[in-house]
Enzyme design. Structure first.
Site, short mmCIF file in Angstrom:
data_model
loop_
_atom_site.label_atom_id
_atom_site.label_comp_id
_atom_site.label_asym_id
_atom_site.label_seq_id
_atom_site.Cartn_x
_atom_site.Cartn_y
_atom_site.Cartn_z
N SER A 89 0.81 -1.21 0.00
CA SER A 89 0.00 0.00 0.00
C SER A 89 0.85 1.26 0.00
O SER A 89 0.34 2.35 -0.25
CB SER A 89 -0.91 0.02 1.23
OG SER A 89 -0.14 0.01 2.42
N HIS A 115 -3.01 -3.77 -5.53
CA HIS A 115 -3.31 -3.27 -4.19
C HIS A 115 -4.80 -3.33 -3.90
O HIS A 115 -5.59 -2.55 -4.42
CB HIS A 115 -2.81 -1.83 -4.03
CG HIS A 115 -3.11 -1.25 -2.68
ND1 HIS A 115 -3.47 0.05 -2.49
CD2 HIS A 115 -3.12 -1.83 -1.44
CE1 HIS A 115 -3.69 0.27 -1.20
NE2 HIS A 115 -3.48 -0.86 -0.55
N ASN A 157 -4.69 6.36 -1.46
CA ASN A 157 -4.01 6.96 -0.31
C ASN A 157 -3.44 8.33 -0.62
O ASN A 157 -3.26 9.16 0.27
CB ASN A 157 -2.91 6.03 0.20
CG ASN A 157 -3.47 4.89 1.01
OD1 ASN A 157 -4.48 5.04 1.70
ND2 ASN A 157 -2.84 3.72 0.94
#
Length: 506
Positions: free
Chosen positions: A121, A142, A192
């Site tokens: 990640s 991912h 993210n």
């Protein structure tokens, strides 16, 4: 659907590895499970079997399906037994040295055309593959936790990754019932990376004393439609997970101001206030329930002053109509009378700056956030400046609560709360597209599925106006003097020509 990979290996059988194995088996692949801990692969198979049995008991799958899927899971004691696999997904500890060592071993075991994928990640796919003889067959794959429920997967190309490898992984993701989004190798990939604006800007708002945690959460839930406020979300995720990601992405981008972490989060992490898992974070938890301070009731005001609205107010006509609907006595002169409550509705500027520029009496001046049309929000947000009189603050609060809609009163802030957070989210997303990390369409898909936002970041910008978002950013940069708020070129260009932020780059 024909599977690109009928035999796959999953190395690491923790929560992520089990989830990947589950959806792969359900898609029809034979899954070889390996874990460095003795017995862990067998335990993972048994765990999944029990999960499938519960699904069958509830009528969600056929009674015979659990055994069929269990038979697809093959625990293996050594890496060498992964030789028949045409795809191996690693889901081991998030350490570059460990992942490199594992992939080096796998490279000598599997066929030359087998694909090696990392569920990392936060680590660079280019760096993970750098020591291999054939880095072109390594890609990021991912998934998000819990894998069966989070229906998006980032397919990440390192600098040497073959396009064909990414295409095969994307097809396989679809066969497993997931939506693939294609990303270039960059810190945080898409989700993210794009998610940095929500929590970090909320933390900055609190650090300035603008509002408390509960108020910020209420505003962003009720004005924008987020399912969880930023501090509720941080408590759910746990600061032991969230804060290191904030710091990692900040440093990987060489201290980019847009991603600057907060001392508030660092302090809580150091003190063990991690969130739900520790019983206290930004909220205290009793039997798993957050103890949220009650919201202050609207004050009772015996006699309302007349109201004058700044000629520069955002959505001025709409604000006038709202005041009429609320029964306010509205002044329409060129300037307010000495008794009037003075309303300003800036975009990006704070109430203090507007009062000074427009030569208004700051003691009688209150701001209202009008970025989002009133009909589309469940909450109104007012802001005082340091000189606002208590009676004027109470009058504004009571007036805007007359119809029963919730009202929050915050301290002065460039961009209130919603403007700041929305503009930051849109700006970071725009820069992701500017850097060609992914397409606008994949960014919107990744964020709505991966973060659960009510709208994709670019759709947010379109809905509330790229020019409005730009004005918020320009004015916030003026107020704070911080490069954090500099507008992305992607956003500036589209705002200048009136082009949708979701329009693909040619």
């Amino acid at each position: 659907m024909q599977l690109d990979f009928t035999r796959i290996g999953v190395v690491g059988t923790g929560a992520m590895g089990r989830g990947i194995a589950q959806i792969a088996a359900q898609a029809g692949s034979t899954v070889y499970l390996h874990d460095s801990q003795p017995g862990a692969a067998e335990a993972a198979r048994d765990h999944l079997h029990q999960q499938w049995l519960r699904m069958a008991d509830k009528g969600r799958i056929d009674a015979g399906q659990p055994q069929l899927w269990r038979d697809k899971l093959v625990p293996v004691a050594s890496l060498g037994e992964l030789a028949p696999c045409t795809l191996v997904v690693e889901a081991i500890v998030e350490r570059l040295d460990a992942k490199r060592e594992l992939l080096l071993q796998l490279e000598s075991i599997v066929a030359p055309d087998a694909v090696l994928a990392s569920n990392t990640s936060s680590l660079s796919i280019t760096a993970v593959a750098a020591t291999l003889a054939r880095p072109e067959r390594v890609a990021g794959f991912h998934f998000f936790n819990p894998v069966p429920l989070m229906k998006v997967v980032e397919v990440v190309a390192g600098l040497r990754t073959s396009a064909a490898v990414c295409e095969r992984l994307a097809r396989y993701a679809r066969a497993m019932g997931h939506t693939p989004v294609m990303a270039q190798d960059t810190p945080g990939f898409i989700v993210n990376h794009a998610g940095r604006g929500y929590g970090t800007e909320a933390l900055r708002i609190v650090s300035e004393g603008v509002a408390d945690f509960a108020t910020v959460d209420r505003i962003l839930r009720d004005q924008v439609g987020f399912k969880l406020g930023p501090f509720e979300l941080l408590d759910l995720t746990g600061l032991d997970v969230s804060h290191p990601v904030m710091e990692s992405i900040y440093h990987q981008f060489y201290d980019e101001p847009r991603f600057r972490p907060s001392a508030i989060a660092a302090q809580r992490l150091a003190g063990g206030l991690l969130g739900r898992k520790s019983g206290e974070g930004f909220y205290r938890y009793v039997d798993g329930t957050a103890q949220v301070p009650p919201e202050p009731a609207a004050p009772v005001v015996a006699e309302m002053p007349p109201v004058w609205v700044s000629t520069r107010a955002a959505r001025r006509a709409e604000l006038y109509q709202l005041l009429k609907d609320l029964g306010a006595r509205i002044e329409t002169g060129a300037s307010p009378s000495a008794q009037a409550l003075t309303l300003v509705a800036p975009l990006g500027f704070d109430v203090t700056t507007v009062a000074v520029v427009e030569r208004l009496d700051p003691a009688r001046t209150v701001g209202i956030d009008m970025l989002i049309d009133d009909a589309a929000t469940r909450r109104r947000v007012l802001a005082t400046n340091p000189a606002t009189r208590e009676d004027m603050r109470d009058a504004a609060h009571a007036l805007f609560a007359r119809d029963g809609k919730a009202v929050s009163v915050i301290c002065d802030s460039g961009g209130f709360v919603t403007q700041r957070v929305v503009a930051t989210i849109v700006n970071i997303a725009s820069d992701i597209c500017q850097q060609r990390i992914c397409t606008p369409a994949d960014l919107e898909t990744a964020v709505t599925l991966g973060l659960g936002y009510p709208l994709g970041p670019l759709a947010m910008g379109d809905r509330w106006g790229p020019t409005n978002v730009l004005e918020v950013l320009f004015n916030m940069q003026t107020v704070y003097g911080d490069m954090r708020y500099r507008p992305s070129p992607w956003l500036r260009r589209r705002g200048a020509i009136g082009l949708s932020l979701t329009h693909p780059e040619s």
